[in-house]
Scaffold this motif. Structure first.
Motif, short mmCIF file in Angstrom:
data_model
loop_
_atom_site.label_atom_id
_atom_site.label_comp_id
_atom_site.label_asym_id
_atom_site.label_seq_id
_atom_site.Cartn_x
_atom_site.Cartn_y
_atom_site.Cartn_z
N ALA A 10 0.84 -1.20 0.00
CA ALA A 10 0.00 0.00 0.00
C ALA A 10 0.87 1.25 0.00
CB ALA A 10 -0.93 -0.01 1.20
N ARG A 11 1.93 1.23 0.77
CA ARG A 11 2.83 2.38 0.84
C ARG A 11 3.51 2.63 -0.49
NH1 ARG A 11 8.11 1.78 3.79
NH2 ARG A 11 9.18 3.09 2.35
N LYS A 12 3.97 1.57 -1.12
CA LYS A 12 4.69 1.71 -2.38
C LYS A 12 3.78 2.08 -3.55
CE LYS A 12 8.51 -1.42 -1.35
NZ LYS A 12 9.16 -2.68 -1.72
N GLY A 13 2.53 1.61 -3.52
CA GLY A 13 1.65 1.83 -4.65
C GLY A 13 0.39 2.58 -4.30
N PHE A 14 0.49 3.55 -3.37
CA PHE A 14 -0.70 4.24 -2.89
C PHE A 14 -1.47 4.93 -4.02
CE2 PHE A 14 -2.97 7.67 -0.59
CZ PHE A 14 -3.74 6.86 0.21
N GLY A 15 -0.77 5.57 -4.93
CA GLY A 15 -1.43 6.26 -6.04
C GLY A 15 -2.22 5.29 -6.90
N ASP A 16 -1.66 4.13 -7.18
CA ASP A 16 -2.38 3.13 -7.97
C ASP A 16 -3.61 2.62 -7.23
OD1 ASP A 16 -0.58 3.26 -10.10
OD2 ASP A 16 0.70 1.69 -9.25
N LEU A 17 -3.48 2.43 -5.91
CA LEU A 17 -4.62 1.99 -5.11
C LEU A 17 -5.73 3.03 -5.13
CD1 LEU A 17 -2.92 0.34 -2.01
CD2 LEU A 17 -3.95 -0.79 -3.98
N LEU A 18 -5.36 4.30 -5.04
CA LEU A 18 -6.37 5.37 -5.11
C LEU A 18 -7.10 5.34 -6.44
CD1 LEU A 18 -4.61 8.44 -3.45
CD2 LEU A 18 -6.47 7.05 -2.53
N ASN A 19 -6.37 5.10 -7.51
CA ASN A 19 -7.01 5.01 -8.83
C ASN A 19 -7.98 3.84 -8.89
OD1 ASN A 19 -5.75 7.26 -9.87
ND2 ASN A 19 -4.06 6.10 -10.75
N GLN A 20 -7.60 2.70 -8.35
CA GLN A 20 -8.48 1.54 -8.35
C GLN A 20 -9.76 1.83 -7.58
OE1 GLN A 20 -6.40 -1.94 -6.99
NE2 GLN A 20 -4.74 -1.65 -8.44
N VAL A 21 -9.62 2.53 -6.47
CA VAL A 21 -10.79 2.85 -5.64
C VAL A 21 -11.65 3.91 -6.31
CG1 VAL A 21 -11.49 3.88 -3.45
CG2 VAL A 21 -9.71 2.15 -3.48
N ALA A 22 -11.04 5.00 -6.75
CA ALA A 22 -11.80 6.13 -7.29
C ALA A 22 -12.36 5.87 -8.68
CB ALA A 22 -10.93 7.38 -7.32
N LEU A 23 -11.58 5.24 -9.54
CA LEU A 23 -11.98 5.10 -10.93
C LEU A 23 -12.69 3.78 -11.22
CD1 LEU A 23 -8.79 6.56 -12.61
CD2 LEU A 23 -10.92 7.73 -12.04
N LYS A 24 -12.32 2.72 -10.51
CA LYS A 24 -12.91 1.41 -10.77
C LYS A 24 -13.94 1.01 -9.72
CE LYS A 24 -8.84 -0.42 -13.13
NZ LYS A 24 -7.82 -1.48 -13.10
N GLY A 25 -14.02 1.76 -8.63
CA GLY A 25 -14.99 1.45 -7.59
C GLY A 25 -14.64 0.25 -6.74
N GLU A 26 -13.37 -0.15 -6.75
CA GLU A 26 -12.93 -1.30 -5.96
C GLU A 26 -12.65 -0.89 -4.52
OE1 GLU A 26 -9.50 -2.94 -7.89
OE2 GLU A 26 -10.58 -3.34 -9.74
N ASP A 27 -12.77 -1.82 -3.61
CA ASP A 27 -12.36 -1.62 -2.22
C ASP A 27 -11.03 -2.32 -2.01
OD1 ASP A 27 -14.68 -0.26 -1.58
OD2 ASP A 27 -15.72 -2.07 -0.92
N VAL A 28 -10.20 -1.77 -1.13
CA VAL A 28 -8.90 -2.34 -0.84
C VAL A 28 -8.75 -2.48 0.67
CG1 VAL A 28 -6.39 -2.02 -1.03
CG2 VAL A 28 -7.89 -1.27 -2.89
N VAL A 29 -8.40 -3.69 1.12
CA VAL A 29 -8.13 -3.94 2.53
C VAL A 29 -6.63 -3.99 2.71
CG1 VAL A 29 -8.35 -5.60 4.42
CG2 VAL A 29 -10.28 -5.20 2.89
N ILE A 30 -6.13 -3.23 3.68
CA ILE A 30 -4.69 -3.16 3.96
C ILE A 30 -4.40 -3.98 5.21
CG2 ILE A 30 -2.74 -1.64 4.44
CD1 ILE A 30 -4.43 0.59 3.01
N GLU A 31 -3.45 -4.91 5.06
CA GLU A 31 -3.10 -5.81 6.16
C GLU A 31 -1.67 -5.60 6.61
OE1 GLU A 31 -5.72 -9.79 5.21
OE2 GLU A 31 -3.61 -9.77 4.64
N ARG A 32 -1.44 -5.91 7.88
CA ARG A 32 -0.07 -5.97 8.41
C ARG A 32 0.04 -7.29 9.17
NH1 ARG A 32 1.44 -1.22 11.91
NH2 ARG A 32 1.83 -0.20 9.94
N ALA A 33 1.06 -8.06 8.84
CA ALA A 33 1.27 -9.37 9.46
C ALA A 33 0.03 -10.26 9.31
CB ALA A 33 1.65 -9.22 10.92
N GLY A 34 -0.65 -10.15 8.16
CA GLY A 34 -1.80 -10.98 7.88
C GLY A 34 -3.08 -10.57 8.57
N LYS A 35 -3.07 -9.43 9.27
CA LYS A 35 -4.28 -8.97 9.97
C LYS A 35 -4.78 -7.68 9.32
CE LYS A 35 -2.81 -10.91 14.34
NZ LYS A 35 -2.44 -10.67 15.74
#
Length: 65
Positions: A10-35
């Motif tokens: 998420a940190r490395k590709g935050f801009g791409d994630l924002l595009n997926q959410v804003a333009l494609k309507g996708e949701d993204v879950v961010i995990e740390r250590a599998g949680k």
């Protein structure tokens, strides 16, 4: 179904994630250590939309108003 990414991805590709959410309507879950820690989702109820970056006044958000 939401896309699941690690906190590092998420940190490395935050801009791409924002595009997926804003333009494609996708949701993204961010995990740390599998949680799951956070969910990135669009604030728009109308679903995916197409943004025209040529006219900055038409971009969503209060910063331009």
């Amino acid at each position: 179904m939401a896309k699941i990414v690690s906190a590092m991805e998420a940190r490395k590709g935050f801009g791409d994630l924002l595009n997926q959410v804003a333009l494609k309507g996708e949701d993204v879950v961010i995990e740390r250590a599998g949680k799951p820690l956070a969910k990135l989702t669009s604030v728009s109820d109308s679903g995916p939309q197409k943004l025209d970056f040529r006219d900055i006044s038409r971009l969503p958000g209060e910063i331009w108003e």
